[in-house]
Write a protein that holds these residues in place. Structure first.
Motif, mmCIF file in Angstrom:
data_model
loop_
_atom_site.group_PDB
_atom_site.id
_atom_site.type_symbol
_atom_site.label_atom_id
_atom_site.label_comp_id
_atom_site.label_asym_id
_atom_site.label_seq_id
_atom_site.Cartn_x
_atom_site.Cartn_y
_atom_site.Cartn_z
ATOM 1 N N ALA A 78 -1.615 21.842 -10.766
ATOM 2 C CA ALA A 78 -0.931 20.550 -10.865
ATOM 3 C C ALA A 78 -1.340 19.796 -12.119
ATOM 4 C CB ALA A 78 -1.211 19.702 -9.626
ATOM 5 N N VAL A 79 -2.621 19.806 -12.453
ATOM 6 C CA VAL A 79 -3.062 19.069 -13.636
ATOM 7 C C VAL A 79 -2.508 19.714 -14.914
ATOM 8 C CG1 VAL A 79 -5.320 20.076 -14.220
ATOM 9 C CG2 VAL A 79 -4.984 17.632 -14.430
ATOM 10 N N HIS A 80 -2.360 21.024 -14.919
ATOM 11 C CA HIS A 80 -1.753 21.685 -16.078
ATOM 12 C C HIS A 80 -0.259 21.379 -16.169
ATOM 13 C CE1 HIS A 80 -5.088 23.812 -17.898
ATOM 14 N NE2 HIS A 80 -5.566 23.957 -16.681
ATOM 15 N N LYS A 81 0.415 21.287 -15.034
ATOM 16 C CA LYS A 81 1.828 20.894 -15.030
ATOM 17 C C LYS A 81 1.978 19.458 -15.539
ATOM 18 C CE LYS A 81 4.914 23.325 -13.135
ATOM 19 N NZ LYS A 81 5.954 24.036 -13.877
ATOM 20 N N LEU A 82 1.070 18.580 -15.133
ATOM 21 C CA LEU A 82 1.103 17.199 -15.636
ATOM 22 C C LEU A 82 0.914 17.174 -17.148
ATOM 23 C CD1 LEU A 82 -0.985 15.401 -12.874
ATOM 24 C CD2 LEU A 82 1.445 15.056 -13.343
ATOM 25 N N LEU A 116 1.685 5.109 -12.836
ATOM 26 C CA LEU A 116 1.716 5.333 -11.392
ATOM 27 C C LEU A 116 3.116 5.636 -10.865
ATOM 28 C CD1 LEU A 116 -0.869 2.657 -10.331
ATOM 29 C CD2 LEU A 116 -1.167 5.137 -10.373
ATOM 30 N N GLU A 117 4.122 5.028 -11.445
ATOM 31 C CA GLU A 117 5.488 5.276 -10.993
ATOM 32 C C GLU A 117 5.868 6.742 -11.228
ATOM 33 O OE1 GLU A 117 4.526 1.245 -11.419
ATOM 34 O OE2 GLU A 117 4.482 2.741 -13.024
ATOM 35 N N LEU A 118 5.423 7.292 -12.341
ATOM 36 C CA LEU A 118 5.667 8.708 -12.635
ATOM 37 C C LEU A 118 4.869 9.599 -11.690
ATOM 38 C CD1 LEU A 118 6.901 10.951 -14.358
ATOM 39 C CD2 LEU A 118 4.976 10.641 -15.951
ATOM 40 N N MET A 119 3.622 9.248 -11.460
ATOM 41 C CA MET A 119 2.787 10.033 -10.543
ATOM 42 C C MET A 119 3.401 10.060 -9.149
ATOM 43 S SD MET A 119 0.351 11.305 -12.327
ATOM 44 C CE MET A 119 -1.002 11.756 -11.240
ATOM 45 N N GLU A 120 3.973 8.947 -8.745
ATOM 46 C CA GLU A 120 4.627 8.880 -7.441
ATOM 47 C C GLU A 120 5.818 9.850 -7.397
ATOM 48 O OE1 GLU A 120 5.938 5.382 -4.332
ATOM 49 O OE2 GLU A 120 5.764 4.894 -6.457
ATOM 50 N N GLN A 121 6.583 9.919 -8.462
ATOM 51 C CA GLN A 121 7.729 10.833 -8.527
ATOM 52 C C GLN A 121 7.290 12.299 -8.540
ATOM 53 O OE1 GLN A 121 9.968 9.887 -12.039
ATOM 54 N NE2 GLN A 121 10.356 7.789 -11.389
ATOM 55 N N LEU A 122 6.172 12.589 -9.189
ATOM 56 C CA LEU A 122 5.716 13.973 -9.333
ATOM 57 C C LEU A 122 4.884 14.464 -8.158
ATOM 58 C CD1 LEU A 122 4.838 13.943 -13.138
ATOM 59 C CD2 LEU A 122 6.906 14.837 -12.024
ATOM 60 N N TYR A 123 4.502 13.566 -7.282
ATOM 61 C CA TYR A 123 3.658 13.943 -6.139
ATOM 62 C C TYR A 123 4.298 15.042 -5.297
ATOM 63 C CZ TYR A 123 1.167 13.553 -1.684
ATOM 64 O OH TYR A 123 0.467 13.815 -0.539
ATOM 65 N N GLN A 128 0.852 -1.184 0.000
ATOM 66 C CA GLN A 128 0.000 0.000 0.000
ATOM 67 C C GLN A 128 0.889 1.236 0.000
ATOM 68 O OE1 GLN A 128 -2.615 -0.519 3.362
ATOM 69 N NE2 GLN A 128 -3.941 -1.854 2.196
ATOM 70 N N TRP A 129 0.444 2.251 -0.696
ATOM 71 C CA TRP A 129 1.197 3.500 -0.733
ATOM 72 C C TRP A 129 1.160 4.223 0.598
ATOM 73 C CZ3 TRP A 129 -0.554 5.941 -5.974
ATOM 74 C CH2 TRP A 129 0.381 5.635 -6.950
ATOM 75 N N GLY A 130 0.002 4.262 1.203
ATOM 76 C CA GLY A 130 -0.157 5.000 2.448
ATOM 77 C C GLY A 130 -0.262 6.490 2.192
ATOM 78 N N GLY A 131 -0.562 7.223 3.232
ATOM 79 C CA GLY A 131 -0.678 8.675 3.115
ATOM 80 C C GLY A 131 -1.771 9.085 2.142
ATOM 81 N N PHE A 132 -1.605 10.284 1.608
ATOM 82 C CA PHE A 132 -2.617 10.846 0.724
ATOM 83 C C PHE A 132 -2.249 10.745 -0.761
ATOM 84 C CE2 PHE A 132 -3.383 12.896 4.794
ATOM 85 C CZ PHE A 132 -4.737 12.604 4.946
ATOM 86 N N LEU A 133 -1.162 10.062 -1.066
ATOM 87 C CA LEU A 133 -0.753 9.890 -2.458
ATOM 88 C C LEU A 133 -1.859 9.270 -3.314
ATOM 89 C CD1 LEU A 133 1.326 9.977 -4.768
ATOM 90 C CD2 LEU A 133 2.331 7.901 -3.826
#
Length: 145
Positions: free
Chosen positions: A132-136, A114-121, A81-86
């Protein structure tokens, strides 16, 4: 141009964030990455992509129940599980991105794995949802050039 009427956006965005954050309570020991990938490629999510009224207005607990009983039949992958609010942030970003840029959720999970989303969180989550969505979007388009 948005994928559908703005009437449904806040419900779908918030509900998906809630679903991703709370799936660990509904499916103890679930591999959250497995769940999110399965969800984003599911029929349930496809109906949300189009803001089908029945699904767009469905409370998150019912969405989870429907997915578990009709799509994964409680046969799910256990794991980390990722945990937190990620997970919540990822759910919000995916739903908002899908609406703003008219990309199917199935395609979106491939463009923003998901691996990229984890890095960009860390660098993006404090920007606010819209920024954030525009940066993505910029990140994805810069990578594709």
């Amino acid at each position: 141009m948005a994928a559908y009427s703005e009437l449904y956006v806040s419900d779908i965005v918030e509900n998906q964030g809630y679903v991703f954050l709370n799936i660990r309570e509904e499916l103890p020991g679930v591999d959250e990455k497995w769940f999110i990938k399965s969800w984003m490629k599911s029929e349930t999510r496809r109906l949300l992509d189009k803001a089908t009224p029945k699904w767009a207005g469905m409370p998150p607990q019912e969405l989870i129940w429907w997915f578990i009983h009709h799509e994964c039949q409680a046969d799910y992958q256990r794991g980390q599980q990722w945990g937190g609010f990620l997970p919540q942030w990822v759910g919000i970003m995916y739903a908002l991105y899908q609406w703003k840029f008219e990309l199917s959720s199935k395609e979106l999970i491939e463009k923003l794995p998901l691996e990229l989303m984890e890095q960009l969180y860390v660098p993006y989550h404090q920007l606010g949802d819209e920024a954030a969505v525009h940066k993505l979007y910029e990140y994805v388009n810069d990578r594709c050039i």
